[in-house]
Design an enzyme around this catalytic site. Structure first.
Site, mmCIF file in Angstrom:
data_model
loop_
_atom_site.group_PDB
_atom_site.id
_atom_site.type_symbol
_atom_site.label_atom_id
_atom_site.label_comp_id
_atom_site.label_asym_id
_atom_site.label_seq_id
_atom_site.Cartn_x
_atom_site.Cartn_y
_atom_site.Cartn_z
ATOM 1 N N ASP A 99 -6.748 6.981 -8.947
ATOM 2 C CA ASP A 99 -6.877 6.900 -7.501
ATOM 3 C C ASP A 99 -8.354 7.093 -7.181
ATOM 4 O OD1 ASP A 99 -6.324 7.188 -4.728
ATOM 5 O OD2 ASP A 99 -4.406 8.154 -5.192
ATOM 6 N N ASP A 205 -8.187 4.308 -2.089
ATOM 7 C CA ASP A 205 -7.743 5.054 -0.915
ATOM 8 C C ASP A 205 -8.365 4.495 0.370
ATOM 9 O OD1 ASP A 205 -6.417 7.579 0.039
ATOM 10 O OD2 ASP A 205 -8.454 8.029 0.707
ATOM 11 N N GLU A 259 -5.108 0.602 -0.536
ATOM 12 C CA GLU A 259 -4.289 1.262 0.492
ATOM 13 C C GLU A 259 -4.923 0.939 1.834
ATOM 14 O OE1 GLU A 259 -2.807 5.449 2.384
ATOM 15 O OE2 GLU A 259 -4.834 5.146 1.693
ATOM 16 N N HIS A 328 3.136 10.021 -1.776
ATOM 17 C CA HIS A 328 2.805 11.419 -1.463
ATOM 18 C C HIS A 328 2.534 11.647 0.021
ATOM 19 C CE1 HIS A 328 -0.858 9.205 -1.663
ATOM 20 N NE2 HIS A 328 -1.513 10.215 -1.105
ATOM 21 N N ASP A 329 2.488 10.584 0.818
ATOM 22 C CA ASP A 329 2.251 10.726 2.259
ATOM 23 C C ASP A 329 3.513 10.485 3.085
ATOM 24 O OD1 ASP A 329 -0.520 11.105 1.907
ATOM 25 O OD2 ASP A 329 -0.899 8.946 1.937
HETATM 26 C C1 GLC Z 1 -4.818 8.303 2.117
HETATM 27 C C2 GLC Z 1 -4.130 9.240 1.172
HETATM 28 C C3 GLC Z 1 -3.853 10.520 1.887
HETATM 29 C C4 GLC Z 1 -5.167 11.113 2.335
HETATM 30 C C5 GLC Z 1 -5.986 10.124 3.157
HETATM 31 C C6 GLC Z 1 -7.414 10.555 3.272
HETATM 32 O O1 GLC Z 1 -4.014 7.917 3.161
HETATM 33 O O2 GLC Z 1 -2.982 8.649 0.649
HETATM 34 O O3 GLC Z 1 -3.117 11.418 1.121
HETATM 35 O O4 GLC Z 1 -4.949 12.254 3.101
HETATM 36 O O5 GLC Z 1 -6.018 8.849 2.560
HETATM 37 O O6 GLC Z 1 -8.073 10.443 2.035
#
Ligand code: GLC
Length: 558
Positions: A99, A205, A259, A328-329
């Site tokens: 990641d 990310d 993402e 995880h979110d």
């Molecule tokens: C992404 C991650 C999340 C994090 C955010 C800021 O959405 O998946 O867990 O808090 O980015 O890095």
């Protein structure tokens, strides 16, 4: 012959290492803990692991606040442990995707420390610094009205530099200035450093947020995320991503997964098209269906037609999708889309069927293969997640909700902590996750829902996952086949076919808690059953299908 690509054939398993397995009793999952559990992954049949960030970090946002991109956070273990993990995964033919967090660092990162103390130095321009204004009382006001995703202004005043810095996430996560070529070089170097260690790709990310609009104009105050029209898919985003592609991924078979908050189909096509810089993107439309009128911190109604319409639009509109219901979110999918009480097994396996038979690369999040459920959070003190804590405090401070009790049902439905409770391995103390005190409490239902128990009982969510993953592995039509939706207006059934040359698979799911009957024209009477989540199903279909609550049938046409 169509071109085969490993990441199209792979089933990816996501590991949130902090909550996966603790080897040394400090209550915090670690890399040796992951290594000890690799047999579980091998048995499940997954082909690739996506590991959430394990870099050096003060852990305000559980590792998405990186303070050194080339070091391992000591509670996770050492670089030797990480090397061993990669080796052990590769020995089992399981790939590893790391990641990467290119949009922001931690304020503890040396770059930020030097940027703050020496504006004219090498790192002075690494972040997005602005002089603010002062209001009528002489108090400093932020440079614009952008908001942090975690609530409140996206700007923080830094006394040392006497300027504001932008943070689209936590105040400890300052946004990097991608206009600065030195920032791009530094990030590209960090990625190449890991690729040279032999990894198989990156999940990037919030990578669609790298480019901010010129002049940082105010955003529309009515937007749920104020300012987002000026930083989601911003003006130079393709330039930055093309550069990453050229300098990191081109000429390798490493996968690039973006993402992308607020992603729409049109951008997704450009990001992943033939000349696009990425292989896969995550969009969030289907996991936003249960937002309420007030957005994310409100629970709204959704139904199967909404879910089908959304998934179908993306199946139809994008050549290759990332398929996921959890990460995880996100809260646990069986609690959110299924029925985590009466039909936990049935609805968790119905969701598994969608995940593993639609067209795209499936991502299974740790514990999803057991049908793990959402937790209970009696007070805000029970919540660790910075996103939930900050947003709820803000809603209370703004008078939008009275107190925690009046928003508890939303938190229990939505908080990211639902996904972060420890992995449930067995019915010993703390579900076998740790010999110590876990950093976040284990879900109370662990004596009933855990890997050991799932291995003993029939049928089980786990064995269903295993058989579907195995089926996908053996069935080209489920990977490369075309997708066609049937009965779009059926309020109970989700039916589609996957066809490759003369191989044809029909998927029929009763995604409801009531019986459903249907004459499926598309189903040949000679079709043979490949998989069902009920045990007593005949090998060929009856003329009229009678499907029990959440029953799934996957048939192969002759
Ligand atoms: C992404 C991650 C999340 C994090 C955010 C800021 O959405 O998946 O867990 O808090 O980015 O890095």
């Amino acid at each position: 012959m169509r071109e085969r690509t490993w990441w199209k054939e792979a089933v990816v398993y996501q590991i949130y290492p902090k909550s996966f397995s603790d080897s040394d009793g400090d209550g915090f999952g670690d890399l040796p803990g992951v290594i000890e559990r690799l047999d579980h992954l091998e048995r499940l049949g997954v082909d690739c692991v996506w590991l959430n960030p394990v870099y050096e970090s003060p852990q305000r946002d559980n590792g998405y606040d990186v303070s050194d991109y080339r070091a391992i956070y000591p509670e996770f273990g050492t670089m030797d442990d990480w090397d061993r993990l990669l080796e052990e995964l590769h020995e089992r033919d399981i790939r590893l995707v790391m990641d990467m967090v290119p949009n922001h660092t931690s304020t503890d990162h040396e770059w930020f420390q030097r940027s703050r103390s020496d504006p004219d130095g090498e790192y002075g321009d690494y972040y997005i610094w602005r002089d603010g204004d002062t209001d009528a009382n002489g108090d400093p006001v932020p440079p614009n009205n952008w908001e942090s995703f975690f609530g409140g202004s996206a700007w923080e005043y830094d006394d040392e530099r006497e300027a504001w810095y932008l943070h689209l996430y936590d105040v400890s996560q300052p946004d990097l200035n991608w206009r600065n070529p030195a920032v791009r070089d530094a990030m590209v170097d960090a990625m190449n450093w890991w690729l040279e260690k032999g990894i198989d790709g990156f999940r990037l990310d919030v990578v669609s947020l790298l480019s901010k609009a010129e002049g940082l104009p105010d955003g529309d105050p009515n937007n749920e995320w104020v300012g987002s029209e000026h930083f989601v898919d911003g003006p130079r985003i393709f330039e930055y991503l093309d550069e990453i592609h050229e300098r990191v991924f081109a000429g390798t078979d490493a996968v690039a997964i973006g993402e992308m908050p607020n992603l729409d189909l049109e951008h997704a096509r450009r990001y992943t098209g033939p000349d696009g810089p990425l292989d896969l993107v995550f969009h969030f439309e289907h996991v936003g269906l249960d937002f309420g009128e007030r957005g994310r911190w409100d629970v709204g109604e959704w139904d199967l037609l909404d879910l089908k319409e959304t998934l179908h639009r993306w199946q139809d509109g994008l050549a290759w999708n990332s398929l996921f219901f959890e990460n995880h979110d996100q809260p646990r999918s069986v609690s959110r889309f299924g029925d985590d009480e009466r039909y936990r097994y049935e609805s968790a396996t119905a969701l598994a069927t969608i995940l593993l038979t639609l067209r795209g690369t499936p991502f299974v999040y740790q514990g999803q293969e057991l049908g793990m459920t959402n937790g209970t959070f009696e007070s805000l003190d029970d919540v660790s997640d910075v996103d939930t804590v900050r947003n709820v405090r803000e809603l209370i401070a703004d008078g939008e909700v009275e107190d925690y009790a009046s928003i508890r049902h939303v938190v229990e439905h939505r908080t990211r902590d639902n996904a972060r409770t420890p992995m449930q391995w067995d019915d010993t103390a703390h579900a076998g996750f740790t010999d110590g005190e876990p950093w976040i409490p284990v879900n109370d239902n662990y004596p009933e829902i855990n890997v050991a128990r799932e291995r003993e009982r029939t049928p089980s969510v786990l064995s269903y996952y295993e058989s579907l993953i195995d089926l996908r592995e053996r069935t080209d039509a489920l990977v490369y086949g075309g997708y066609e939706l049937h009965r779009p207006d059926d309020e109970q059934l989700f039916v589609y076919t996957r066809t490759l040359d003369d191989e044809r698979v029909v998927v029929a799911i009763n995604f409801s808690d009531r019986e459903a009957t249907a004459d499926l024209d598309v189903l040949d009477p000679e079709a043979s059953l490949l998989v069902s989540n009920y045990e007593d199903v005949t090998a060929t279909p009856a003329e009229t299908l009678e499907l029990r609550p959440y029953e799934t049938r996957v048939y192969e046409q002759p």
